[in-house]
Design a protein around this motif. Sequence first.
Motif, short mmCIF file in Angstrom:
data_model
loop_
_atom_site.label_atom_id
_atom_site.label_comp_id
_atom_site.label_asym_id
_atom_site.label_seq_id
_atom_site.Cartn_x
_atom_site.Cartn_y
_atom_site.Cartn_z
N ILE A 345 32.27 79.99 -60.55
CA ILE A 345 31.02 79.51 -60.47
C ILE A 345 30.84 78.20 -61.36
N GLY A 346 31.33 77.99 -62.20
CA GLY A 346 31.53 76.98 -63.37
C GLY A 346 30.17 77.29 -64.25
N PRO A 347 29.96 76.35 -65.17
CA PRO A 347 29.21 76.35 -66.36
C PRO A 347 27.69 76.24 -65.73
N ASP A 348 27.53 75.61 -64.75
CA ASP A 348 26.02 75.36 -64.33
C ASP A 348 25.43 76.40 -63.59
N VAL A 349 26.12 77.73 -63.43
CA VAL A 349 25.54 78.77 -62.81
C VAL A 349 25.82 80.04 -63.66
#
Length: 450
Positions: A345-349
């Motif tokens: 999902i990555g750091p922005d979610v």
Amino acid sequence: MSSTENNRSPCRAEAEIVDLVSSLIRFDTSNTGDPSTTKGERDCAEWVAAQLQEVGYETEYVESGAPGRGNVFARLKGADSSRGALMLHGHLDVVPAEPADWRVHPFAGAVEDGYVWGRGAIDMKDMVGMILAVARQFKAEGTVPPRDLVFAFVADEEAGGKFGCQWLVENRPDLFEGVTEAVGEVGGFSLTVPKPDGSERRLYLVETAEKGLGWMRLTAKGRAGHGSFLHEDNAVTILAQAVARLGAHRFPLVVPDSVAEFLEAVGNETGLDFDPASPDLDGTLAKLGSIANIIGATLRDTVNPTMLEAGYKANVIPQTAHAVVDCRILPGRQAEFEKTVDELIGPDVTREWVTKLDSYETTFDGHLVDAMNDAILANDSEARTVPYMLSGGTDAKAFAKLGIRCFGFAPLQLPADLDFSALFHGVDERVPVDALKFGTRVLEHLLKHS
């Protein structure tokens, strides 16, 4: 007809099982997951209590954390109360059904073409009916089982048990006093497999393990703005990309002990090679028919996007977007699963667990397992019981917190060509009348020898 059935008169439980299941289905206990729209189980629970009281049981009605979320408990004293008690449990709620999609009304409890039709026919008012029928027979006829039996009819399983078994375990552990083992859904059903010589063998699958269940909420935040502008910080886009990565990811193959035992047993019967190292394992599983969907899902973790929510107007870029994903996790894989999700999902979610229930696994051995096997063989002499893992979850997850050893064993002898797995939560859910009668005989035998 099973291979050992004869012309004897049906027992009391067998004689009334169809009427009991049909009556149970007529109670619309649809569980939407939203307490404001869920119908609740009170009326059905009170009817169950009345059926037990009619033959002499003392029952306890309990509401589990919210009005209308009805549960019923009854106990039958056994010959040796010093032994741990055995609990038979079934949930009274069902998932919703749209009548327009069905051949028969899903809450009519119709008996047609050799089947009892309706929502809950196999999930799980069939087993509720079998438990109720045998409990009534034992009390009416004065049967004393080998050990104490606890009959539990509970609410809210279809939404994870917050207003059902989880509440009961946390707030009323006294209801389970002395219980050391439990039998519930989803197991005991037959799977017909081909043998190398062209004949067939019925295997009866006993559930000894469940994947963990979790519903995870994902959130992406961006900068709100006008839909006509260039916009590089769009919460919907950020979330959609994360959801797409999750949905496309294939988790690594893992073979828990219960799955390995199942594959070995089926391989022995069919001559097929279910070697976990085989690159064509999924293709070999497909030869088992509809059950392949369930077994295949027990070989790896899964995460499936199920809900999306964002925005309030077509020309407004929203500041926030949400998604819900359904996560099913193999025993021992929780930490690695969450690590993989975070990478995808990555750091922005961000993510949070809305519901999180642990996996469960026990071994395929002991007196109760032997009694299950004997009960099946007494009614189908050419059968074989084998362990398997359920890709979903049941109330066993909550009961296991009390140290109760749990199995899925709702016995049904099914037609070889019936797509059983498709009936769970499906349109035109139904259970064969003969399967109900078979299961009632098996359950009666089990409880007399457990």
